[in-house]
Design an enzyme around this catalytic site. Structure first.
Site, mmCIF file in Angstrom:
data_model
loop_
_atom_site.group_PDB
_atom_site.id
_atom_site.type_symbol
_atom_site.label_atom_id
_atom_site.label_comp_id
_atom_site.label_asym_id
_atom_site.label_seq_id
_atom_site.Cartn_x
_atom_site.Cartn_y
_atom_site.Cartn_z
ATOM 1 N NE ARG A 1 -4.133 -1.792 2.002
ATOM 2 C CZ ARG A 1 -4.085 -2.905 2.712
ATOM 3 N NH1 ARG A 1 -3.079 -3.096 3.554
ATOM 4 N NH2 ARG A 1 -5.013 -3.816 2.600
ATOM 5 C CE LYS B 1 -0.774 13.603 -15.206
ATOM 6 N NZ LYS B 1 -0.969 13.777 -16.648
ATOM 7 C CD GLU C 1 7.392 16.841 -23.368
ATOM 8 O OE1 GLU C 1 6.615 17.749 -23.007
ATOM 9 O OE2 GLU C 1 6.995 15.842 -24.015
ATOM 10 C CE LYS D 1 4.794 17.638 -14.960
ATOM 11 N NZ LYS D 1 5.190 16.394 -15.598
ATOM 12 C CD GLU E 1 -3.824 15.877 -17.026
ATOM 13 O OE1 GLU E 1 -2.853 15.297 -16.547
ATOM 14 O OE2 GLU E 1 -4.194 15.765 -18.197
ATOM 15 N NE ARG F 1 0.229 17.069 -13.944
ATOM 16 C CZ ARG F 1 0.801 16.295 -13.045
ATOM 17 N NH1 ARG F 1 0.309 16.226 -11.826
ATOM 18 N NH2 ARG F 1 1.874 15.569 -13.350
ATOM 19 C CG ASN G 1 -2.166 16.823 -21.924
ATOM 20 O OD1 ASN G 1 -1.229 16.097 -21.623
ATOM 21 N ND2 ASN G 1 -3.308 16.823 -21.258
ATOM 22 C CG HIS H 1 2.141 15.923 -25.371
ATOM 23 N ND1 HIS H 1 2.745 17.161 -25.433
ATOM 24 C CD2 HIS H 1 3.044 15.087 -24.806
ATOM 25 C CE1 HIS H 1 3.960 17.067 -24.913
ATOM 26 N NE2 HIS H 1 4.176 15.833 -24.535
ATOM 27 C CG HIS I 1 0.745 11.045 -26.677
ATOM 28 N ND1 HIS I 1 0.112 11.527 -25.563
ATOM 29 C CD2 HIS I 1 2.042 10.894 -26.332
ATOM 30 C CE1 HIS I 1 0.986 11.676 -24.585
ATOM 31 N NE2 HIS I 1 2.170 11.297 -25.022
ATOM 32 C CG HIS J 1 7.757 11.956 -26.410
ATOM 33 N ND1 HIS J 1 6.432 11.627 -26.343
ATOM 34 C CD2 HIS J 1 7.906 13.060 -25.630
ATOM 35 C CE1 HIS J 1 5.801 12.484 -25.549
ATOM 36 N NE2 HIS J 1 6.680 13.358 -25.103
#
Ligand SMILES: NC(=O)c1ccc[n+]([C@@H]2O[C@H](COP(=O)([O-])OP(=O)(O)OC[C@H]3O[C@@H](n4cnc5c(N)ncnc54)[C@H](O)[C@@H]3O)[C@@H](O)[C@H]2O)c1
Length: 340
Positions: free
Chosen positions: A108, A130, A172, A214, A224, A228, A232, A235, A239, A249
Site C-alpha cells: 500500500r 504521475k 518538452e 511544471k 489534472e 495541468r 498536453n 501531445h 501521441h 517522442h
C-alpha cells in the site's frame, strides 16, 4: 544546486537541480534501500549507485506494463522489502513511471525517490507525481498520483545520452515555454546552439525554468482537473503520430506543436508571425516539420485519446507565445487539420 518544491495533496517533493547522484546518501533514509534501474543506466552508472540491492527492468515502452510491475513485486518480496524499505529509481521516464507505481502500491505504498537520468525525465517525467504503466494498448492507463520524496537531476547524466533523447527533452522544454513563459522562449531562440552542445550553464537554466513552470502548474492542479491539461500542448497529435509511426517522442511532439500552432493561427488566436518564430526554433533544433503518416491509423489513435469527451477532444491552443488555452475541438475538425 537549486531546489524546487512540489506541494502534492498528500506529500511534498523536492526537485534537486544540479545535485549529484554521488550525494544521494544525503537524502536517503538510514534503513534498507532498493534501487530500480534499467539495463543501459546500470551499465553506465553502476559504480556511482548508492549501496543497496538493484532490481533491473528492460528498456523501451513495451516493458512499461503490469508484467514488469509484477516482476518488481516479486523482486521486492525476495529481498524481504518491508514498509521501512526505501525505493530509489535511477533512470529515465520509463524507470521512474514504473518504479514510482510499484513503490506506491507495494504494501500500500513505501517511500521512494528518483534520480532522473534523461533530459525528458528531469524536466517532465519525474516531476509532478504521475506514476503508472500502459494497459490494453493505452498509454499510462493504470497509475497513481504520488510524489517522490526527492528527484535528483544530476546534469552529468546527460553527457552519455544519445542526441535523439536530448531532443525529446528539448521538445518538452519548448512546450513549457510556449504555454507559460515567453521569456524562456526568447532565451531558447538565442541559446539553442549552446543547449544542443549541452553547455552546463544553459542546460541548468533550461531544466530549472521548465521544472519551475511544471511545479507552478502542479501546485495549482495536481490531479489534472484544468490547468495541468495545458501541459498536453502538442501531445494530442504528437501521441497519435508517435504510436502509429514509430518516430521519437520529441519529433512527434514537435510536429504536434506545429499542428496546434497552425490551428491556433487558423482560429485567429495566434499571429502567423509568432507561429513562424515557433517553426523556426523547432527547425533550428532539428525537429522535423512533417512526416509521412498513415491517416487512418492516426485517426484511430486520436479517437482513443484519453482527453476525449464524446466526439470532442480537450485540445490545447496558443493565444500567444507563453499563453495557452484549452478548447473542445471536434474529431472532425482535427481530421480536416490532418488532411492539410
Ligand atoms: N509521469 C509523467 O508525468 C511523464 C511525463 C512525460 C513522460 N513520461 C513517460 O516517460 C517515458 C519516456 O521517458 P524517457 O524519454 O526518459 O525514456 P526512457 O526512460 O526510455 O529512456 C530513454 C533511453 O535512454 C536510456 N538512458 C537513460 N538515461 C541514460 C543516460 N544518462 N545515458 C545513456 N542512456 C540513458 C534508457 O535506457 C533508454 O534506452 C514515457 O513512457 C512517457 O510516458 C511520464
Amino acid at each position: 544546486m537549486q531546489k524546487i518544491t512540489i506541494q502534492g495533496l498528500q506529500s511534498d517533493s523536492q526537485i534537486l537541480i544540479g545535485e549529484k547522484l554521488a550525494n544521494a546518501n544525503h537524502y536517503l533514509p538510514a534503513g534498507k534501500v532498493v534501487i530500480i534501474t534499467d539495463d543501459n543506466v546500470r551499465q553506465y552508472y553502476h559504480p556511482v549507485f548508492p549501496a543497496g540491492p538493484v532490481l533491473r527492468i528492460g528498456t523501451r515502452e513495451g516493458i512499461k506494463n503490469l508484467d514488469t510491475v509484477r516482476k518488481l513485486y516479486e523482486g521486492l518480496l525476495h529481498l524481504e522489502a518491508d514498509r521501512s524499505t526505501f525505493i530509489l529509481a535511477i533512470g529515465g521516464g520509463i524507470v521512474c513511471d514504473v518504479a514510482g507505481f510499484t513503490a506506491s502500491t507495494y504494501l500500500r505504498g513505501v517511500r521512494f525517490g528518483f534520480a532522473a537520468t534523461t533530459l525528458l525525465a528531469q524536466v517532465d517525467a519525474s516531476v509532478g507525481g504521475k506514476n503508472g504503466v500502459n494497459f490494453g494498448g493505452y498509454k499510462n492507463m493504470v497509475g497513481v498520483f504520488s510524489q517522490p520524496e526527492f528527484v535528483i537531476c544530476d546534469l552529468g547524466f546527460l553527457q552519455t545520452l544519445p542526441k535523439r533523447e536530448i531532443l525529446n527533452g528539448l521538445a518538452e522544454i519548448i512546450k513549457s515555454a510556449l504555454i507559460k513563459d515567453q521569456t524562456l522562449f526568447e532565451y531558447l531562440e538565442k541559446a539553442f546552439p549552446k543547449a544542443l552542445e549541452l553547455d552546463l550553464e544553459v542546460i541548468e537554466k533550461l531544466v530549472h525554468e521548465t521544472v519551475s513552470i511544471k511545479a507552478r502548474i502542479v501546485n495549482q492542479d495536481e490531479r489534472e482537473g484544468g490547468e495541468r491539461r495545458l501541459l498536453n500542448f502538442g501531445h494530442t497529435f504528437g501521441h497519435a503520430l508517435e504510436s502509429t509511426s514509430g518516430i521519437s517522442h520529441g519529433e512527434a511532439v514537435g510536429i504536434g506543436m506545429r499542428m496546434a500552432c497552425s490551428l491556433s493561427v487558423q482560429k485567429g488566436l495566434l499571429s502567423p508571425q509568432k507561429a513562424g518564430r515557433i517553426e523556426k526554433l523547432l527547425h533550428n533544433l532539428g525537429l522535423p516539420a512533417a512526416m509521412p503518416f498513415d491517416r487512418q491509423a492516426v485517426l484511430v489513435a486520436l479517437k482513443r485519446d484519453k482527453k476525449r469527451a464524446d466526439d470532442k477532444i480537450h485540445f490545447i491552443l496558443l493565444k500567444d507565445i507563453g499563453q495557452a488555452m484549452m478548447e473542445l475541438i471536434s474529431i472532425r475538425e482535427l481530421e480536416e487539420m490532418l488532411d492539410k
